[in-house]
Motif scaffolding. Structure first.
Motif, PDB file in Angstrom:
ATOM      1  N   VAL A   1       0.854  -1.112   0.264  1.00 12.64           N
ATOM      2  CA  VAL A   1      -0.375   0.192   0.167  1.00 12.64           C
ATOM      3  C   VAL A   1       1.508   1.544  -0.014  1.00 12.64           C
ATOM      4  CG1 VAL A   1      -1.747   1.255   1.243  1.00 12.64           C
ATOM      5  CG2 VAL A   1      -2.038  -1.111   1.477  1.00 12.64           C
ATOM      6  N   VAL A   2       0.416   1.593  -0.994  1.00 11.38           N
ATOM      7  CA  VAL A   2       1.055   2.925  -0.911  1.00 11.38           C
ATOM      8  C   VAL A   2       0.412   4.702  -0.893  1.00 11.38           C
ATOM      9  CG1 VAL A   2       2.995   4.463  -2.159  1.00 11.38           C
ATOM     10  CG2 VAL A   2       2.915   2.276  -3.071  1.00 11.38           C
ATOM     11  N   THR A   3       1.157   5.453   0.390  1.00 10.62           N
ATOM     12  CA  THR A   3      -0.083   6.454   0.483  1.00 10.62           C
ATOM     13  C   THR A   3       0.860   7.534   0.432  1.00 10.62           C
ATOM     14  OG1 THR A   3       0.137   6.113   2.570  1.00 10.62           O
ATOM     15  CG2 THR A   3      -1.538   5.287   1.826  1.00 10.62           C
ATOM     16  N   GLY A   4       0.202   8.839   0.341  1.00  6.83           N
ATOM     17  CA  GLY A   4       0.542  10.481   0.078  1.00  6.83           C
ATOM     18  C   GLY A   4       2.039  10.582  -0.700  1.00  6.83           C
TER      19      GLY A   4
ATOM     20  N   TYR B   1       8.550  11.586  -2.094  1.00  6.67           N
ATOM     21  CA  TYR B   1       8.852  10.905  -0.823  1.00  6.67           C
ATOM     22  C   TYR B   1       7.008  10.077  -0.779  1.00  6.67           C
ATOM     23  CZ  TYR B   1      11.758  14.836  -1.132  1.00  6.67           C
ATOM     24  OH  TYR B   1      12.603  15.595  -0.801  1.00  6.67           O
ATOM     25  N   LEU B   2       7.143   9.469  -0.037  1.00  3.96           N
ATOM     26  CA  LEU B   2       5.595   8.780   0.099  1.00  3.96           C
ATOM     27  C   LEU B   2       5.880   7.767   1.139  1.00  3.96           C
ATOM     28  CD1 LEU B   2       6.898   5.644  -1.192  1.00  3.96           C
ATOM     29  CD2 LEU B   2       6.306   6.862  -2.759  1.00  3.96           C
ATOM     30  N   THR B   3       4.918   7.275   1.918  1.00  5.46           N
ATOM     31  CA  THR B   3       5.019   5.930   2.955  1.00  5.46           C
ATOM     32  C   THR B   3       4.187   5.010   2.074  1.00  5.46           C
ATOM     33  OG1 THR B   3       4.180   7.738   4.261  1.00  5.46           O
ATOM     34  CG2 THR B   3       3.769   5.292   5.351  1.00  5.46           C
ATOM     35  N   LEU B   4       5.109   3.659   2.234  1.00  6.72           N
ATOM     36  CA  LEU B   4       4.686   2.639   2.162  1.00  6.72           C
ATOM     37  C   LEU B   4       4.671   1.727   3.288  1.00  6.72           C
ATOM     38  CD1 LEU B   4       8.319   1.812   0.235  1.00  6.72           C
ATOM     39  CD2 LEU B   4       5.563   2.026  -0.814  1.00  6.72           C
TER      40      LEU B   4
ATOM     41  N   LEU C   1       9.088   8.182   3.396  1.00  5.33           N
ATOM     42  CA  LEU C   1      10.284   8.369   2.115  1.00  5.33           C
ATOM     43  C   LEU C   1      10.229   9.686   3.052  1.00  5.33           C
ATOM     44  CD1 LEU C   1      10.145   5.406   1.496  1.00  5.33           C
ATOM     45  CD2 LEU C   1      10.988   6.511  -0.677  1.00  5.33           C
ATOM     46  N   ALA C   2      10.447  10.206   3.373  1.00  3.02           N
ATOM     47  CA  ALA C   2      10.748  12.186   3.870  1.00  3.02           C
ATOM     48  C   ALA C   2      11.603  12.592   3.530  1.00  3.02           C
ATOM     49  CB  ALA C   2      10.074  11.728   5.507  1.00  3.02           C
ATOM     50  N   PRO C   3      11.133  14.169   3.531  1.00  2.00           N
ATOM     51  CA  PRO C   3      12.164  14.870   3.379  1.00  2.00           C
ATOM     52  C   PRO C   3      13.667  14.946   5.357  1.00  2.00           C
ATOM     53  CG  PRO C   3      10.429  16.394   2.910  1.00  2.00           C
ATOM     54  CD  PRO C   3      10.381  15.006   3.931  1.00  2.00           C
ATOM     55  N   GLY C   4      14.478  15.086   4.107  1.00  4.11           N
ATOM     56  CA  GLY C   4      15.780  14.679   5.257  1.00  4.11           C
ATOM     57  C   GLY C   4      16.126  13.531   5.786  1.00  4.11           C
ATOM     58  N   GLY C   5      15.299  12.381   4.766  1.00  4.91           N
ATOM     59  CA  GLY C   5      15.544  10.734   5.332  1.00  4.91           C
ATOM     60  C   GLY C   5      15.567  10.550   4.174  1.00  4.91           C
ATOM     61  N   ASN C   6      14.604   8.658   3.712  1.00  5.43           N
ATOM     62  CA  ASN C   6      15.867   8.165   2.758  1.00  5.43           C
ATOM     63  C   ASN C   6      14.312   8.478   1.538  1.00  5.43           C
ATOM     64  OD1 ASN C   6      16.717   5.798   3.743  1.00  5.43           O
ATOM     65  ND2 ASN C   6      15.641   4.755   4.797  1.00  5.43           N
ATOM     66  N   HIS C   7      14.473   8.816   0.787  1.00 10.04           N
ATOM     67  CA  HIS C   7      13.844   9.225  -0.203  1.00 10.04           C
ATOM     68  C   HIS C   7      14.324   8.304  -2.010  1.00 10.04           C
ATOM     69  CE1 HIS C   7      17.263  11.060   0.150  1.00 10.04           C
ATOM     70  NE2 HIS C   7      16.841  11.785  -1.717  1.00 10.04           N
TER      71      HIS C   7
ATOM     72  N   GLY D   1       4.534  18.842  -5.364  1.00  8.27           N
ATOM     73  CA  GLY D   1       3.676  20.095  -4.680  1.00  8.27           C
ATOM     74  C   GLY D   1       4.665  19.951  -3.494  1.00  8.27           C
ATOM     75  N   GLN D   2       4.447  20.618  -2.259  1.00 10.91           N
ATOM     76  CA  GLN D   2       6.071  21.124  -1.033  1.00 10.91           C
ATOM     77  C   GLN D   2       5.106  19.951  -0.594  1.00 10.91           C
ATOM     78  OE1 GLN D   2       8.822  22.313  -1.129  1.00 10.91           O
ATOM     79  NE2 GLN D   2       8.261  23.146  -2.651  1.00 10.91           N
ATOM     80  N   PRO D   3       6.727  19.075   0.408  1.00 12.06           N
ATOM     81  CA  PRO D   3       5.720  17.697   0.816  1.00 12.06           C
ATOM     82  C   PRO D   3       5.712  18.496   2.833  1.00 12.06           C
ATOM     83  CG  PRO D   3       7.988  17.692   0.508  1.00 12.06           C
ATOM     84  CD  PRO D   3       7.283  18.706  -0.682  1.00 12.06           C
ATOM     85  N   PRO D   4       4.378  18.218   3.312  1.00 11.23           N
ATOM     86  CA  PRO D   4       4.292  18.726   4.732  1.00 11.23           C
ATOM     87  C   PRO D   4       5.601  18.753   5.141  1.00 11.23           C
ATOM     88  CG  PRO D   4       3.388  16.803   4.278  1.00 11.23           C
ATOM     89  CD  PRO D   4       4.195  16.772   3.184  1.00 11.23           C
ATOM     90  N   ALA D   5       5.994  19.616   6.171  1.00 14.16           N
ATOM     91  CA  ALA D   5       7.115  19.893   7.174  1.00 14.16           C
ATOM     92  C   ALA D   5       7.624  18.709   7.850  1.00 14.16           C
ATOM     93  CB  ALA D   5       6.657  21.235   7.782  1.00 14.16           C
TER      94      ALA D   5
END
Length: 153
Positions: free
Chosen positions: A36-39, A55-58, A108-114, A149-153
């Protein structure tokens, strides 16, 4: 009026098979649901810039590994990690892929895995979409559409 009973009779074998469900597992190899992939979101690219992060969440139903990503929007897509080394933030490709523990959300987020898209073919503007194909070690590939777009902070 005669067609309805005939159509019902023709559908009975299909309905009976559907009601039977899946046979019991033999314990060998079993297919589980998709990852499942979100965001999913990719940063816009200013004019002249051909690199961006996504960026996304798995969430995988069984332990798996995200092994590769592809997109027609870029020449190359890689899974990257960011980490501190000698007081410097370093970025590198996860050549062995990204482990996905069973049932745990992996962000997967800014400042980490992406995800890094390199050689972006057209500038990505806020509101655009980016098709991505995620390939896993065992699960079926998943095709998604990320918004720009810009990812959430």
């Amino acid at each position: 009026m005669i067609l309805r009973p005939i159509a019902l009779l023709a559908a009975l074998p299909v309905l009976a098979l559907a009601a039977c469900g899946q046979p019991a597992s033999s314990g060998r190899s079993e297919t589980v649901g998709p990852v499942v992939v979100t965001g999913a979101i990719c940063r816009p690219t200013p004019t002249g810039r051909q690199v961006t992060g996504c960026y996304l969440t798995l969430t995988a139903p069984a332990a798996d590994t995200l092994v590769s990503i592809s997109s027609p929007a870029s020449a190359l897509a890689q899974i990257h990690e960011m980490r501190m080394e000698s007081n410097m933030m370093m970025m590198r490709e996860l050549e062995a892929g990204l482990p996905l523990p069973a049932g745990q959300a992996v962000a997967l987020a800014p400042g980490g895995n992406h995800i890094m898209l390199m050689g972006v073919t057209e500038p990505l503007k806020t509101g655009d979409t980016v098709p991505l194909t995620l390939t896993f070690a065992t699960a079926a590939p998943v095709e998604i559409t990320a918004t720009v777009g810009q990812p959430p902070a």
